[in-house]
Design an enzyme around this catalytic site. Structure first.
Site, PDB file in Angstrom:
ATOM      1  N   LYS A   6     -18.757  15.423  -7.109  1.00  0.00           N
ATOM      2  CA  LYS A   6     -18.495  16.147  -8.357  1.00  0.00           C
ATOM      3  C   LYS A   6     -17.126  15.777  -8.936  1.00  0.00           C
ATOM      4  CE  LYS A   6     -22.374  18.346  -8.690  1.00  0.00           C
ATOM      5  NZ  LYS A   6     -23.257  18.087  -9.838  1.00  0.00           N
ATOM      6  N   TYR A  65     -20.300  16.661  -1.192  1.00  0.00           N
ATOM      7  CA  TYR A  65     -20.757  17.254  -2.460  1.00  0.00           C
ATOM      8  C   TYR A  65     -19.604  17.327  -3.458  1.00  0.00           C
ATOM      9  CZ  TYR A  65     -22.462  20.798  -5.739  1.00  0.00           C
ATOM     10  OH  TYR A  65     -22.817  21.486  -6.873  1.00  0.00           O
ATOM     11  N   ILE A  86     -23.736  30.162  -9.265  1.00  0.00           N
ATOM     12  CA  ILE A  86     -24.873  30.432 -10.153  1.00  0.00           C
ATOM     13  C   ILE A  86     -26.137  30.662  -9.321  1.00  0.00           C
ATOM     14  CG2 ILE A  86     -26.151  29.602 -12.187  1.00  0.00           C
ATOM     15  CD1 ILE A  86     -23.124  29.729 -12.727  1.00  0.00           C
ATOM     16  N   ALA A  91     -16.752  15.718  -3.390  1.00  0.00           N
ATOM     17  CA  ALA A  91     -16.272  14.373  -3.751  1.00  0.00           C
ATOM     18  C   ALA A  91     -17.155  13.784  -4.854  1.00  0.00           C
ATOM     19  CB  ALA A  91     -16.276  13.463  -2.523  1.00  0.00           C
ATOM     20  N   SER A  96     -18.693  20.751 -10.772  1.00  0.00           N
ATOM     21  CA  SER A  96     -18.744  21.980  -9.982  1.00  0.00           C
ATOM     22  C   SER A  96     -17.353  22.582  -9.882  1.00  0.00           C
ATOM     23  CB  SER A  96     -19.257  21.681  -8.573  1.00  0.00           C
ATOM     24  OG  SER A  96     -19.067  22.817  -7.740  1.00  0.00           O
ATOM     25  N   VAL A 141     -33.371  10.290 -10.489  1.00  0.00           N
ATOM     26  CA  VAL A 141     -32.106   9.751 -11.012  1.00  0.00           C
ATOM     27  C   VAL A 141     -31.414   8.795 -10.049  1.00  0.00           C
ATOM     28  CG1 VAL A 141     -31.528  11.618 -12.643  1.00  0.00           C
ATOM     29  CG2 VAL A 141     -30.766  11.776 -10.247  1.00  0.00           C
ATOM     30  N   GLY A 197     -32.741  16.897 -14.535  1.00  0.00           N
ATOM     31  CA  GLY A 197     -32.849  18.109 -13.720  1.00  0.00           C
ATOM     32  C   GLY A 197     -33.064  19.343 -14.575  1.00  0.00           C
ATOM     33  N   GLY A 198     -33.813  19.167 -15.661  1.00  0.00           N
ATOM     34  CA  GLY A 198     -34.013  20.293 -16.586  1.00  0.00           C
ATOM     35  C   GLY A 198     -35.201  21.161 -16.239  1.00  0.00           C
TER      36      GLY A 198
HETATM   37  P1  NDP Z   1     -31.470  23.316  -8.511  1.00  0.00           P
HETATM   38  O1  NDP Z   1     -31.675  22.815  -7.141  1.00  0.00           O
HETATM   39  O2  NDP Z   1     -31.988  24.636  -8.887  1.00  0.00           O
HETATM   40  O3  NDP Z   1     -32.005  22.234  -9.576  1.00  0.00           O
HETATM   41  C1  NDP Z   1     -31.722  20.873  -9.413  1.00  0.00           C
HETATM   42  C2  NDP Z   1     -32.424  20.085 -10.508  1.00  0.00           C
HETATM   43  O4  NDP Z   1     -32.133  18.695 -10.327  1.00  0.00           O
HETATM   44  C3  NDP Z   1     -33.924  20.227 -10.444  1.00  0.00           C
HETATM   45  O5  NDP Z   1     -34.440  20.183 -11.746  1.00  0.00           O
HETATM   46  C4  NDP Z   1     -34.362  18.995  -9.665  1.00  0.00           C
HETATM   47  O6  NDP Z   1     -35.705  18.633 -10.019  1.00  0.00           O
HETATM   48  C5  NDP Z   1     -33.351  17.965 -10.179  1.00  0.00           C
HETATM   49  N1  NDP Z   1     -33.121  16.861  -9.238  1.00  0.00           N
HETATM   50  C6  NDP Z   1     -32.609  16.903  -7.999  1.00  0.00           C
HETATM   51  N2  NDP Z   1     -32.579  15.682  -7.453  1.00  0.00           N
HETATM   52  C7  NDP Z   1     -33.085  14.833  -8.389  1.00  0.00           C
HETATM   53  C8  NDP Z   1     -33.339  13.446  -8.423  1.00  0.00           C
HETATM   54  N3  NDP Z   1     -33.056  12.656  -7.384  1.00  0.00           N
HETATM   55  N4  NDP Z   1     -33.870  12.918  -9.536  1.00  0.00           N
HETATM   56  C9  NDP Z   1     -34.162  13.711 -10.611  1.00  0.00           C
HETATM   57  N5  NDP Z   1     -33.961  15.027 -10.630  1.00  0.00           N
HETATM   58  C10 NDP Z   1     -33.433  15.588  -9.527  1.00  0.00           C
HETATM   59  O7  NDP Z   1     -29.881  23.243  -8.716  1.00  0.00           O
HETATM   60  P2  NDP Z   1     -28.899  23.922  -9.776  1.00  0.00           P
HETATM   61  O8  NDP Z   1     -29.590  24.248 -11.025  1.00  0.00           O
HETATM   62  O9  NDP Z   1     -28.130  24.960  -9.053  1.00  0.00           O
HETATM   63  O10 NDP Z   1     -27.898  22.698 -10.006  1.00  0.00           O
HETATM   64  C11 NDP Z   1     -27.873  21.914 -11.188  1.00  0.00           C
HETATM   65  C12 NDP Z   1     -26.554  21.172 -11.204  1.00  0.00           C
HETATM   66  O11 NDP Z   1     -25.485  22.129 -11.209  1.00  0.00           O
HETATM   67  C13 NDP Z   1     -26.342  20.299  -9.970  1.00  0.00           C
HETATM   68  O12 NDP Z   1     -25.711  19.092 -10.341  1.00  0.00           O
HETATM   69  C14 NDP Z   1     -25.417  21.148  -9.115  1.00  0.00           C
HETATM   70  O13 NDP Z   1     -24.646  20.358  -8.252  1.00  0.00           O
HETATM   71  C15 NDP Z   1     -24.579  21.842 -10.172  1.00  0.00           C
HETATM   72  N6  NDP Z   1     -23.921  23.073  -9.727  1.00  0.00           N
HETATM   73  C16 NDP Z   1     -24.637  24.160  -9.301  1.00  0.00           C
HETATM   74  C17 NDP Z   1     -23.969  25.322  -8.934  1.00  0.00           C
HETATM   75  C18 NDP Z   1     -24.676  26.550  -8.521  1.00  0.00           C
HETATM   76  O14 NDP Z   1     -23.998  27.530  -8.111  1.00  0.00           O
HETATM   77  N7  NDP Z   1     -25.996  26.624  -8.602  1.00  0.00           N
HETATM   78  C19 NDP Z   1     -22.509  25.397  -8.954  1.00  0.00           C
HETATM   79  C20 NDP Z   1     -21.859  24.202  -9.421  1.00  0.00           C
HETATM   80  C21 NDP Z   1     -22.554  23.096  -9.777  1.00  0.00           C
HETATM   81  P3  NDP Z   1     -36.734  17.981  -8.929  1.00  0.00           P
HETATM   82  O15 NDP Z   1     -36.523  18.702  -7.626  1.00  0.00           O
HETATM   83  O16 NDP Z   1     -38.081  18.171  -9.542  1.00  0.00           O
HETATM   84  O17 NDP Z   1     -36.337  16.544  -8.854  1.00  0.00           O
END
Ligand code: NDP
Length: 253
Positions: free
Chosen positions: A161, A157, A190, A159, A144, A66, A15-16
């Protein structure tokens, strides 16, 4: 600064291609690591690679899901094929999802669990033999702050985490003898697409910022430093921990 130096290290950040994962990838690249980012969208992968390339060390992408076990294993193998080793795995990919407990949709529950939690199990298992071969390494999970709160609509969600924290602790104990440290960061509120979609338009937005000692919403960049620290030898005596990166929200008055 040599303790934070990641020259010669190879990292996968799931998810980078945007949000928190891109902030973490940036932190690792700035310390010298070669980074492979992943995501399902090849367009987003390509555009983030183009942006991150400006930092310096090699960065590339693998388009994968993933929640697919085979694709998790092939991502690790392809990374090792490209770089000859793997030292760091960041399990960041995740999805949100809101429903009250009495309205639980079980297919949504499984989707959240597969994407957020089962993927961490599969990726960690796939990466372990390669990191062990490298002689030492780091696994950083993204949990989270929700696991520290009671939020009515985020049961599935949160659960998922909480499961990441528990599984990470188990890995930290199992792999300590291999000199692999496993920790979990718990981001606060964030500013990413995930929160822009719903949360930032809800009453939680103002309430959570008000509760945050730092007085603002976080940015993906706020995760870069802690990720670099927890993926470097500066943190070699820290394992099995879950660390809030929330600007003081959870402990706020
Ligand atoms: P975004 O939705 O901005 O980014 C999510 C990333 O995960 C994207 O790069 C997406 O790429 C990838 N992704 C999602 N599903 C899949 C999949 N099935 N396979 C591969 N890649 C996947 O979310 P955030 O940056 O906000 O979140 C990142 C992490 O941080 C998550 O685990 C989230 O739960 C956690 N988090 C976020 C918070 C916030 O306030 N933003 C707070 C606490 C935790 P693509 O769509 O191209 O697959």
């Amino acid at each position: 600064m040599h303790r934070f130096n990641l020259d010669g290290k190879v990292a996968i950040v799931t998810g980078g291609n945007r949000g928190i994962g891109s902030g973490i990838a940036r932190g690792l690249l700035e310390c010298g690591a070669s980074v492979v980012i992943t995501g399902r969208s090849s367009e987003r992968n390509d555009s983030m690679v183009a942006e991150l390339r400006k930092i310096g060390p090699p960065v590339s992408a693998i388009t994968m899901d993933v929640s697919d076990e085979h694709q998790c294993h092939s991502t690790v193998q392809e990374t090792v094929r490209r770089h000859g080793r793997l030292d760091i795995l960041v399990n960041n990919a995740g999805i949100g999802g809101s429903q009250l407990p009495h309205e639980s949709d079980i297919s949504a529950w499984h989707r959240i669990m597969n994407t957020n939690l089962t993927s961490v199990v599969i990726m960690s298992k796939a990466a372990y033999p390669e990191i062990k071969k490298a002689g030492a390494g780091k696994i950083l999970n993204v949990g989270s702050m929700g696991t520290e709160l009671a939020v009515a609509g985020l049961g599935a969600y949160i659960a998922s985490k909480a499961g990441i924290v528990a599984f990470g602790r188990s890995c930290s104990a199992a792999w300590a003898a291999d000199n692999i440290q496993v920790n979990t960061v718990l981001p606060g509120y964030i500013d990413t697409e995930m929160t822009q979609a719903r949360l930032q338009k809800s009453p939680f937005h103002g309430r959570w910022i008000e509760r945050t000692a730092a007085g603002r919403i976080g940015t993906p960049d706020d995760l870069a430093g802690i990720a670099a620290f927890l993926c470097s030898s500066a943190s070699d005596f820290i394992t099995g921990q879950d660390i809030l990166v929330d600007g003081g929200l959870v402990r706020g008055a």
